[in-house]
Enzyme design. Structure first.
Site, PDB file in Angstrom:
ATOM      1  N   ARG A  60     -40.955 -14.684 -22.704  1.00 19.77           N
ATOM      2  CA  ARG A  60     -40.059 -13.633 -22.195  1.00 19.77           C
ATOM      3  C   ARG A  60     -40.042 -12.417 -23.120  1.00 19.77           C
ATOM      4  O   ARG A  60     -40.072 -12.538 -24.337  1.00 19.77           O
ATOM      5  CB  ARG A  60     -38.628 -14.149 -22.076  1.00 19.77           C
ATOM      6  CG  ARG A  60     -37.688 -12.984 -21.756  1.00 19.77           C
ATOM      7  CD  ARG A  60     -36.390 -13.393 -21.223  1.00 19.77           C
ATOM      8  NE  ARG A  60     -35.677 -14.323 -22.073  1.00 19.77           N
ATOM      9  CZ  ARG A  60     -34.594 -14.965 -21.672  1.00 19.77           C
ATOM     10  NH1 ARG A  60     -34.121 -14.762 -20.470  1.00 19.77           N
ATOM     11  NH2 ARG A  60     -33.998 -15.803 -22.482  1.00 19.77           N
TER      12      ARG A  60
ATOM     13  N   ARG B 282     -29.190 -24.443 -26.077  1.00 23.49           N
ATOM     14  CA  ARG B 282     -28.613 -23.728 -24.933  1.00 23.49           C
ATOM     15  C   ARG B 282     -28.660 -24.595 -23.675  1.00 23.49           C
ATOM     16  O   ARG B 282     -27.743 -24.568 -22.873  1.00 23.49           O
ATOM     17  CB  ARG B 282     -29.363 -22.410 -24.710  1.00 23.49           C
ATOM     18  CG  ARG B 282     -29.017 -21.359 -25.762  1.00 23.49           C
ATOM     19  CD  ARG B 282     -30.034 -20.242 -25.825  1.00 23.49           C
ATOM     20  NE  ARG B 282     -30.133 -19.492 -24.585  1.00 23.49           N
ATOM     21  CZ  ARG B 282     -31.142 -18.679 -24.295  1.00 23.49           C
ATOM     22  NH1 ARG B 282     -32.133 -18.535 -25.141  1.00 23.49           N
ATOM     23  NH2 ARG B 282     -31.140 -18.024 -23.163  1.00 23.49           N
TER      24      ARG B 282
HETATM   25  P1  AP5 Z   1     -34.671 -14.578 -16.863  1.00 16.04           P
HETATM   26  O1  AP5 Z   1     -34.521 -13.854 -15.564  1.00 16.04           O
HETATM   27  O2  AP5 Z   1     -34.552 -13.819 -18.121  1.00 16.04           O
HETATM   28  O3  AP5 Z   1     -33.720 -15.875 -16.868  1.00 16.04           O
HETATM   29  P2  AP5 Z   1     -32.158 -15.988 -17.071  1.00 16.04           P
HETATM   30  O4  AP5 Z   1     -31.715 -17.088 -16.160  1.00 16.04           O
HETATM   31  O5  AP5 Z   1     -31.494 -14.671 -16.958  1.00 16.04           O
HETATM   32  O6  AP5 Z   1     -32.166 -16.521 -18.554  1.00 16.04           O
HETATM   33  P3  AP5 Z   1     -31.251 -16.107 -19.789  1.00 16.04           P
HETATM   34  O7  AP5 Z   1     -31.900 -16.705 -21.001  1.00 16.04           O
HETATM   35  O8  AP5 Z   1     -30.972 -14.660 -19.800  1.00 16.04           O
HETATM   36  O9  AP5 Z   1     -30.008 -16.897 -19.449  1.00 16.04           O
HETATM   37  P4  AP5 Z   1     -28.926 -17.304 -20.402  1.00 16.04           P
HETATM   38  O10 AP5 Z   1     -27.968 -17.740 -19.395  1.00 16.04           O
HETATM   39  O11 AP5 Z   1     -29.292 -18.310 -21.414  1.00 16.04           O
HETATM   40  O12 AP5 Z   1     -28.683 -16.003 -21.285  1.00 16.04           O
HETATM   41  P5  AP5 Z   1     -27.597 -14.851 -21.205  1.00 16.04           P
HETATM   42  O13 AP5 Z   1     -28.235 -13.603 -21.569  1.00 16.04           O
HETATM   43  O14 AP5 Z   1     -26.856 -14.951 -19.919  1.00 16.04           O
HETATM   44  O15 AP5 Z   1     -36.090 -15.344 -16.808  1.00 16.04           O
HETATM   45  C1  AP5 Z   1     -36.570 -16.056 -17.957  1.00 16.04           C
HETATM   46  C2  AP5 Z   1     -38.069 -15.782 -18.147  1.00 16.04           C
HETATM   47  O16 AP5 Z   1     -38.795 -16.374 -17.076  1.00 16.04           O
HETATM   48  C3  AP5 Z   1     -38.439 -14.301 -18.137  1.00 16.04           C
HETATM   49  O17 AP5 Z   1     -39.503 -14.088 -19.020  1.00 16.04           O
HETATM   50  C4  AP5 Z   1     -38.881 -14.047 -16.684  1.00 16.04           C
HETATM   51  O18 AP5 Z   1     -39.798 -12.973 -16.586  1.00 16.04           O
HETATM   52  C5  AP5 Z   1     -39.504 -15.377 -16.314  1.00 16.04           C
HETATM   53  N1  AP5 Z   1     -39.303 -15.721 -14.902  1.00 16.04           N
HETATM   54  C6  AP5 Z   1     -38.206 -15.448 -14.136  1.00 16.04           C
HETATM   55  N2  AP5 Z   1     -38.369 -15.941 -12.888  1.00 16.04           N
HETATM   56  C7  AP5 Z   1     -39.596 -16.552 -12.879  1.00 16.04           C
HETATM   57  C8  AP5 Z   1     -40.342 -17.268 -11.891  1.00 16.04           C
HETATM   58  N3  AP5 Z   1     -39.853 -17.435 -10.651  1.00 16.04           N
HETATM   59  N4  AP5 Z   1     -41.551 -17.753 -12.241  1.00 16.04           N
HETATM   60  C9  AP5 Z   1     -42.049 -17.577 -13.498  1.00 16.04           C
HETATM   61  N5  AP5 Z   1     -41.397 -16.907 -14.475  1.00 16.04           N
HETATM   62  C10 AP5 Z   1     -40.173 -16.409 -14.181  1.00 16.04           C
HETATM   63  O19 AP5 Z   1     -26.614 -15.300 -22.353  1.00 16.04           O
HETATM   64  C11 AP5 Z   1     -27.044 -15.313 -23.717  1.00 16.04           C
HETATM   65  C12 AP5 Z   1     -25.950 -15.890 -24.579  1.00 16.04           C
HETATM   66  O20 AP5 Z   1     -24.769 -15.065 -24.498  1.00 16.04           O
HETATM   67  C13 AP5 Z   1     -25.472 -17.289 -24.172  1.00 16.04           C
HETATM   68  O21 AP5 Z   1     -26.275 -18.301 -24.717  1.00 16.04           O
HETATM   69  C14 AP5 Z   1     -24.050 -17.270 -24.727  1.00 16.04           C
HETATM   70  O22 AP5 Z   1     -24.044 -17.523 -26.095  1.00 16.04           O
HETATM   71  C15 AP5 Z   1     -23.579 -15.842 -24.508  1.00 16.04           C
HETATM   72  N6  AP5 Z   1     -22.881 -15.677 -23.228  1.00 16.04           N
HETATM   73  C16 AP5 Z   1     -23.301 -14.946 -22.144  1.00 16.04           C
HETATM   74  N7  AP5 Z   1     -22.413 -15.028 -21.138  1.00 16.04           N
HETATM   75  C17 AP5 Z   1     -21.399 -15.835 -21.591  1.00 16.04           C
HETATM   76  C18 AP5 Z   1     -20.200 -16.315 -21.004  1.00 16.04           C
HETATM   77  N8  AP5 Z   1     -19.846 -16.002 -19.749  1.00 16.04           N
HETATM   78  N9  AP5 Z   1     -19.414 -17.126 -21.742  1.00 16.04           N
HETATM   79  C19 AP5 Z   1     -19.746 -17.443 -23.006  1.00 16.04           C
HETATM   80  N10 AP5 Z   1     -20.863 -17.041 -23.617  1.00 16.04           N
HETATM   81  C20 AP5 Z   1     -21.694 -16.238 -22.912  1.00 16.04           C
HETATM   82 MG    MG Z   2     -30.536 -13.359 -18.313  1.00 14.39          MG
END
Ligand code: AP5
Ligand code: MG
Ligand code: ZN
Length: 213
Positions: A127, A171
């Site tokens: 990613r 995670r």
């Molecule tokens: P991508 O679209 O980036 O996936 P994602 O589901 O958005 O993954 P994230 O890692 O962003 O989710 P997350 O929930 O862990 O992180 P967040 O930023 O929300 O896709 C992933 C990869 O795969 C990319 O390279 C993409 O190009 C590829 N891809 C996508 N679709 C594909 C397909 N169909 N086929 C092949 N490849 C594909 O949160 C980060 C941190 O913030 C958390 O760990 C936590 O500590 C904190 N946080 C955020 N929100 C909260 C909350 N509400 N409460 C508490 N802590 C929070």
């Molecule tokens: Mg995301």
């Protein structure tokens, strides 16, 4: 239209949320993107959040709710929004439901992008993220037109600090214990839709459009 994206880290929530936001002209609200923007800018919220995020832990509910709850009242949310990464715990889901109920509103769809854990680690290591506009790419599955540069805004693409394999494993563990219960929660509420997130990006999006249109 008010939409919640559910799914494991790396399932493709952000990728699909961006496409939904463009197609339906509603804002894409990602708590992860907001935290990363705050970390980059060195705000007090960012400093607090970073210590949790880098360990693969959730940011405490209190801090997350403080951040997100007024976001829904912004003018651009009048026609709805797509929430990506929020709610992520039962207390967050309950706080959201309560605040919507007070305004006589409700979430229309909770879309679970379903991908088994084995497929996730692969996706994370390739990613590349844009910290400016929230664009998400993959070196192999979804490459930008120019290596290392965001198609949408021209900013530099980076590897996220929390995408190291050990942190990804943590995670996933946190996802299964604290976030996965929301699938049952929204199932009981009658608004859960599940899509197969292992398909190509375009195919996943086609399945989502079939639900929303
Ligand atoms: P991508 O679209 O980036 O996936 P994602 O589901 O958005 O993954 P994230 O890692 O962003 O989710 P997350 O929930 O862990 O992180 P967040 O930023 O929300 O896709 C992933 C990869 O795969 C990319 O390279 C993409 O190009 C590829 N891809 C996508 N679709 C594909 C397909 N169909 N086929 C092949 N490849 C594909 O949160 C980060 C941190 O913030 C958390 O760990 C936590 O500590 C904190 N946080 C955020 N929100 C909260 C909350 N509400 N409460 C508490 N802590 C929070
Ligand atoms: Mg995301
Ligand atoms: Zn960008």
């Amino acid at each position: 239209m008010k939409i919640i994206m559910l799914g494991a880290p790396g399932a493709g929530k952000g990728t699909q949320a961006k496409l939904i936001a463009e197609r339906y002209g509603i804002p894409h609200i990602s708590t992860g993107d907001i935290f990363r923007a705050n970390i980059k800018a060195g705000t007090p919220l960012g400093v607090k959040a970073k210590s949790f995020i880098d360990q693969g832990l959730l940011v405490p509910d209190e801090l997350t709710l403080e951040l997100i709850m007024d976001r829904f009242s912004a003018a651009d949310c009048a026609d709805g929004y797509v929430l990506d990464g929020f709610p992520r715990t039962l207390p967050q889901a309950e706080a959201l439901a309560k605040s919507l109920l007070e305004k006589g509103e409700a979430i229309d769809f909770a879309i679970d992008v379903d991908v088994p854990d084995e497929r996730i680690v692969n996706r994370m290591s390739g990613r590349r993220a844009c910290l400016k506009c929230g664009g998400t790419y993959h070196v192999k599955y979804n490459p930008p037109a120019v290596d290392g540069v965001c198609d949408a805004c021209g900013a530099e693409l980076v590897l996220r600090d929390d995408d190291k394999p050990e942190t990804v494993a943590k995670r996933l563990e946190v996802y299964h214990s604290l976030t996965q219960p929301l699938i049952e929660y929204y199932g009981n509420a009658g608004i859960l839709k599940t899509v197969d997130g292992t398909q190509d990006v375009d195919k996943v999006f086609a399945d989502i459009m079939a639900i929303l249109d």
